[in-house]
Design a protein around this motif. Structure first.
Motif, PDB file in Angstrom:
ATOM      1  N   MET A   1       0.826  -1.220  -0.003  1.00  0.00           N
ATOM      2  CA  MET A   1       0.068  -0.078  -0.014  1.00  0.00           C
ATOM      3  C   MET A   1       1.021   1.221   0.053  1.00  0.00           C
ATOM      4  SD  MET A   1      -3.203   1.312   2.665  1.00  0.00           S
ATOM      5  CE  MET A   1      -3.664  -0.336   2.898  1.00  0.00           C
ATOM      6  N   ASN A   2       0.487   2.319  -0.921  1.00  0.00           N
ATOM      7  CA  ASN A   2       1.347   3.503  -0.876  1.00  0.00           C
ATOM      8  C   ASN A   2       0.617   4.431  -0.212  1.00  0.00           C
ATOM      9  OD1 ASN A   2       2.590   5.857  -1.688  1.00  0.00           O
ATOM     10  ND2 ASN A   2       3.033   5.293  -3.705  1.00  0.00           N
ATOM     11  N   ASP A   3       0.925   4.661   1.042  1.00  0.00           N
ATOM     12  CA  ASP A   3       0.033   5.684   2.152  1.00  0.00           C
ATOM     13  C   ASP A   3       0.312   7.171   1.598  1.00  0.00           C
ATOM     14  OD1 ASP A   3      -1.435   3.733   3.506  1.00  0.00           O
ATOM     15  OD2 ASP A   3       0.586   3.524   5.308  1.00  0.00           O
ATOM     16  N   LEU A   6      -2.048   7.517  -1.351  1.00  0.00           N
ATOM     17  CA  LEU A   6      -3.462   7.758  -0.758  1.00  0.00           C
ATOM     18  C   LEU A   6      -3.736   9.080  -0.190  1.00  0.00           C
ATOM     19  CD1 LEU A   6      -4.068   4.294   0.187  1.00  0.00           C
ATOM     20  CD2 LEU A   6      -5.032   5.328  -1.706  1.00  0.00           C
ATOM     21  N   GLU A   7      -2.729   9.521   0.745  1.00  0.00           N
ATOM     22  CA  GLU A   7      -3.122  10.850   1.382  1.00  0.00           C
ATOM     23  C   GLU A   7      -2.639  11.822   0.457  1.00  0.00           C
ATOM     24  OE1 GLU A   7      -3.585  13.571   4.266  1.00  0.00           O
ATOM     25  OE2 GLU A   7      -3.701  11.273   4.332  1.00  0.00           O
ATOM     26  N   ALA A  10      -6.402  12.202  -1.119  1.00  0.00           N
ATOM     27  CA  ALA A  10      -7.296  12.359  -0.234  1.00  0.00           C
ATOM     28  C   ALA A  10      -7.337  13.858   0.149  1.00  0.00           C
ATOM     29  CB  ALA A  10      -7.081  11.564   1.002  1.00  0.00           C
TER      30      ALA A  10
END
Length: 191
Positions: A1-3, A6-7, A10
């Motif tokens: 997962m590439n946080d 995603l952030e 978002a």
């Protein structure tokens, strides 16, 4: 997962064009952003879009085109303030990239899919510029639909402006805005 990705997705926000300042991407950095923007779904590999760069003095020249189109197309004579607004339209940000949709008749590749691909290219352009540290604003405004502007930009019969992406360094962090509640926009289909 590439946080981190995603952030970034978002918290992505558009920045008003007049809140974007120099510097803007250029040279190899702009080339990389455009290369990423071109990496979108493209059924039948038609490349149903292209990019038109407005930088430096080209932005002011586009403004003259917009003012002339405004004079020619408005029912009432535009005020000097309105004409000045049109002349400055692309001077609000240091770089503007026109995303041109160029759908073609092709069996198995509906026009709608090609138009959506151009939209995807415009948004990928925003995301690539954002990931590079720049602010963006994807707008059309009346100039995207003007026959005189279309002619002045040399658009072919099958071409339309999907949007103008203004790019630069944000003067401040844009405020968050209200987003739709998922309960209002999501349904689950069941037979």
């Amino acid at each position: 997962m590439n946080d981190a990705m995603l952030e970034a997705l978002a918290t992505r926000r558009s920045v008003k064009p007049d809140r974007l300042a120099a510097p803007a991407p250029s040279g190899a950095e702009l080339e990389r952003i455009l290369t990423i923007a071109a990496r979108v779904p493209d059924h039948k590999k038609l490349v149903p879009w292209r990019f038109m760069i407005f930088e430096g003095e080209a932005r002011a020249a586009a403004g003259e085109l917009f003012a002339a189109a405004c004079l020619a197309e408005e029912k009432d004579t535009p005020s000097p303030v309105r004409l000045e607004t049109e002349r400055n339209r692309f001077l609000r940000a240091p770089l503007v990239v026109g995303v041109v949709s160029r759908a073609q008749k092709r069996p198995g590749a509906p026009e709608w899919e090609q138009i959506l691909s151009a939209g995807a290219a415009a948004f990928a352009l925003c995301l690539a510029a954002n990931a590079s540290g720049y602010g963006t604003s994807w707008v059309t405004e009346w100039v995207a639909y003007s026959p005189a502007v279309r002619a002045g930009l040399g658009l072919a019969e099958n071409e339309r402006i999907a949007g103008f992406v203004h790019i630069g360094t944000p003067l401040e962090k844009p405020e968050e805005r209200e987003r739709p509640a998922l309960a209002d926009i999501v349904t689950r289909w069941s037979p």
